[in-house]
Motif scaffolding. Structure first.
Motif, short mmCIF file in Angstrom:
data_model
loop_
_atom_site.label_atom_id
_atom_site.label_comp_id
_atom_site.label_asym_id
_atom_site.label_seq_id
_atom_site.Cartn_x
_atom_site.Cartn_y
_atom_site.Cartn_z
N PHE A 97 60.00 32.62 60.81
CA PHE A 97 60.44 33.36 62.08
C PHE A 97 59.20 33.73 63.59
N ALA A 98 57.65 33.92 62.24
CA ALA A 98 56.83 34.24 63.63
C ALA A 98 56.98 33.45 65.06
N VAL A 99 56.99 31.63 64.01
CA VAL A 99 57.01 30.98 65.46
C VAL A 99 57.68 30.40 65.66
N TYR A 100 59.12 30.91 65.13
CA TYR A 100 60.51 31.07 65.99
C TYR A 100 60.49 31.89 67.41
N ALA A 101 60.50 33.29 67.04
CA ALA A 101 60.25 34.04 68.50
C ALA A 101 58.67 34.11 69.31
#
Length: 256
Positions: A97-101
């Motif tokens: 989710f860090a890369v997703y955001a």
């Protein structure tokens, strides 16, 4: 409370101004010598620079008062869990989710879909990058828990990447190596890095300076491998379609 939130904000504003001013000056020089854009377009670009300036300033201020402290606290709490293995899937979720955001990733996938004419969809590339970084974070957690060298990941990883390059369409090679740099953006370099420093600081026998860092290198490698894997799948799909077209043409020719 407001005063504590905006403490040292003037220094952040100055640092961002120092970073963006040379870029704006270069744009003005190009506009004067080469571009000759209409006045309305110049105004739009100027407004974009102003929004970027304040956006970066507020983001960095949020990093200082929010991301870094909460990341380190989360790392310390996770490192204190009796069952260390549970941190591995948690690391995958956080990395995903860090890369997703990640803002830079959003720009990359938009540009790739635009330039490829929809051949490489945004969502597919985004999921490939997110899964790759999630796996990288999980592997980094394993490294902190067991304390082995980063070289055990880096050397085999890049060997695999350079071997895969020979079997992947050229389109994906450039995207893959750009993805490695883009994935290590502000989300990864602030929140997750602080988390690993906190995790290493409470893990017995680990040094935050030696074991807490190095995660960003692995995060830069993981998207390269994930995009090259995606390119391999695309290459097989193209080969199957080509073989179908060839076989179909031969059948039609034979029927005639």
């Amino acid at each position: 409370m407001i005063r504590s939130i905006f403490q040292h904000f003037d220094e952040v504003l100055f640092e961002v101004a120092i970073a963006l001013t040379p870029l704006f000056i270069v744009f003005l020089l190009f506009q004067w010598i080469v571009l000759k854009l209409p006045k309305k377009k110049v105004m739009d670009i100027t407004v974009g620079f102003i929004l970027s300036y304040f956006g970066l300033a507020f983001f960095l201020q949020g990093v200082h008062i929010g991301f870094l402290p909460i990341g380190q606290l989360m790392g310390e709490k996770l490192g204190g869990l009796p069952n260390k293995w549970i941190i591995i899937p948690i690391g995958f979720i956080i990395g995903f989710f860090a890369v997703y955001a990640e803002p830079a990733v959003s720009v990359l996938i938009h540009q790739v879909e635009k330039v490829s004419g929809g051949y490489i969809p945004q969502k597919l590339l985004l999921y490939a990058l997110s899964v790759g970084v999630g796996i990288a974070i999980s592997l980094s957690v394993i490294r902190v828990i067991f304390g082995f060298s980063l070289w055990y990941y880096i050397i085999p990883g890049y060997i695999i990447a350079f071997v895969m390059v020979r079997f992947v369409p050229k389109t994906f090679i450039s995207i893959a190596f750009d993805s490695g740099g883009v994935a290590t953006g502000p989300m990864t370099a602030t929140f997750i890095l602080a988390l690993f420093v906190g995790l290493a600081s409470v893990t017995e026998g680990r040094d935050p300076l030696l074991d807490g860092f190095g995660m960003v290198t692995l995060v830069a490698l993981a998207p390269i491998l994930s995009v090259l894997t995606l390119g391999t799948l695309y290459g097989r799909k193209e080969k199957e379609l080509y073989e179908k077209d060839v076989n179909g043409s031969e059948i039609n020719r034979h029927d005639r």
